[in-house]
Scaffold this active site. Sequence first.
Site, PDB file in Angstrom:
ATOM      1  N   LYS A   1     -44.905-140.814  -8.587  1.00  0.00           N
ATOM      2  CA  LYS A   1     -45.002-139.455  -9.156  1.00  0.00           C
ATOM      3  C   LYS A   1     -43.962-139.240 -10.242  1.00  0.00           C
ATOM      4  O   LYS A   1     -42.957-139.959 -10.327  1.00  0.00           O
ATOM      5  CB  LYS A   1     -44.833-138.385  -8.074  1.00  0.00           C
ATOM      6  CG  LYS A   1     -43.497-138.424  -7.299  1.00  0.00           C
ATOM      7  CD  LYS A   1     -42.329-137.740  -7.978  1.00  0.00           C
ATOM      8  CE  LYS A   1     -41.004-138.005  -7.274  1.00  0.00           C
ATOM      9  NZ  LYS A   1     -39.810-137.594  -7.982  1.00  0.00           N
TER      10      LYS A   1
ATOM     11  N   ASP B   1     -40.561-136.294  -0.350  1.00  0.00           N
ATOM     12  CA  ASP B   1     -41.662-136.594  -1.280  1.00  0.00           C
ATOM     13  C   ASP B   1     -42.890-137.191  -0.600  1.00  0.00           C
ATOM     14  O   ASP B   1     -43.917-137.395  -1.247  1.00  0.00           O
ATOM     15  CB  ASP B   1     -41.186-137.591  -2.347  1.00  0.00           C
ATOM     16  CG  ASP B   1     -40.198-136.967  -3.326  1.00  0.00           C
ATOM     17  OD1 ASP B   1     -40.208-135.729  -3.475  1.00  0.00           O
ATOM     18  OD2 ASP B   1     -39.426-137.721  -3.940  1.00  0.00           O
TER      19      ASP B   1
HETATM   20  O1  C5P Z   1     -35.983-136.610   1.701  1.00  0.00           O
HETATM   21  P1  C5P Z   1     -35.418-137.827   1.049  1.00  0.00           P
HETATM   22  O2  C5P Z   1     -34.853-138.805   2.029  1.00  0.00           O
HETATM   23  O3  C5P Z   1     -36.337-138.468   0.060  1.00  0.00           O
HETATM   24  O4  C5P Z   1     -34.168-137.295   0.193  1.00  0.00           O
HETATM   25  C1  C5P Z   1     -33.153-138.164  -0.235  1.00  0.00           C
HETATM   26  C2  C5P Z   1     -31.889-137.368  -0.514  1.00  0.00           C
HETATM   27  O5  C5P Z   1     -32.086-136.533  -1.661  1.00  0.00           O
HETATM   28  C3  C5P Z   1     -31.477-136.417   0.584  1.00  0.00           C
HETATM   29  O6  C5P Z   1     -30.692-137.063   1.538  1.00  0.00           O
HETATM   30  C4  C5P Z   1     -30.677-135.387  -0.200  1.00  0.00           C
HETATM   31  O7  C5P Z   1     -29.376-135.871  -0.474  1.00  0.00           O
HETATM   32  C5  C5P Z   1     -31.417-135.310  -1.519  1.00  0.00           C
HETATM   33  N1  C5P Z   1     -32.405-134.203  -1.574  1.00  0.00           N
HETATM   34  C6  C5P Z   1     -31.939-132.908  -1.658  1.00  0.00           C
HETATM   35  N2  C5P Z   1     -32.837-131.874  -1.701  1.00  0.00           N
HETATM   36  C7  C5P Z   1     -34.161-132.109  -1.700  1.00  0.00           C
HETATM   37  C8  C5P Z   1     -34.668-133.428  -1.629  1.00  0.00           C
HETATM   38  C9  C5P Z   1     -33.752-134.469  -1.563  1.00  0.00           C
HETATM   39  O8  C5P Z   1     -30.726-132.662  -1.683  1.00  0.00           O
HETATM   40  N3  C5P Z   1     -35.005-131.068  -1.748  1.00  0.00           N
END
Ligand code: C5P
Length: 310
Positions: free
Chosen positions: A18, A149
């Site tokens: 994406k 995501d």
């Molecule tokens: O959810 P995911 O593991 O893909 O997110 C990776 C990191 O990105 C999270 O640990 C966080 O530090 C950051 N993040 C965030 N806010 C979001 C999505 C991701 O701070 N909405």
Amino acid sequence: MSASEAITDRVKVRAPGKVNLALRVGGLRADGYHSLATVFQALSLFDDLGARAAAPGDYRITVAGDQAHLVPADDTNLAVKAARLLASRNGGEARYGVDLSIRKTIPVTGGMAGGSANAAAALVACAALWGIDINPDELRELGAELGADVPFCLLGSTALGHGRGDDLVPVLSRGGYHWVLALPDVELSTPAVFRRFDELNPDADPSPPPVPPGLLEGLASGDVRRVAENLVNDLEPAALSLRPHLADLLDAGRDAGALAGIVSGSGPTCAFLAANEDEAVRLSGVLSGLGLSRMVRRASGPVPGARQLA
Ligand code: C5P
């Protein structure tokens, strides 16, 4: 149902990467995430995942592709976590088993949701392999437990995301958009980019700024120039402050005739929107020749989310 009763013994699923056409970021929340207002577009840069029945309790993975050496082929891989999570909610991990194989095309840790695409594909594949009847809403809820995501990689097309980016509403989008994606030879971790955002924006409002109305209008009417004018990424200053050379790549793409260039998500992939397919071919040739990227790819969007091929 146990693996021996599986309705099929081999499933193939394709899932897209994406780009965030808009990524508006609010202040840090108590749970360590940030509230987002984002518009995702799924791109024709796919990872393929194969799933084969394995003995109950046996979860394996192999990874192929140019950047396979950068992807963990063990229990820390998000696709394995996805398989185990689906199993644990449907009778237990010991009841099922799977042998996953991933062929990577989406840049690894590139800001294009490659790991999330693999998790999305694993959920779809294992549900089919194990004969688990789960509807798309439930699958997206499970996906949200794995990463912010993952629900979008399941849904695909174009969508507005709120909350952590996992509260999704489809967006009306006409026409196709032609992109050139350039992956520079630097690494950038998503948490580090969000941390730098916090340092640069210590007084950020808890709620994110709104998505530009012009972006949604441009998408609804299929007006690529209007879309280009309204691309926005609040993480871009943070990514550029950590990796200043990204600015050279963005400038090079814009100078070479891209309608717009943005850092994709948390980066370091830079996404350039071209006026049409011919322009994208030309632009990708120019960017490949400059030697500023380890990889340059063309892709179009929107495309569907994770779906079974066979
Ligand atoms: O959810 P995911 O593991 O893909 O997110 C990776 C990191 O990105 C999270 O640990 C966080 O530090 C950051 N993040 C965030 N806010 C979001 C999505 C991701 O701070 N909405």
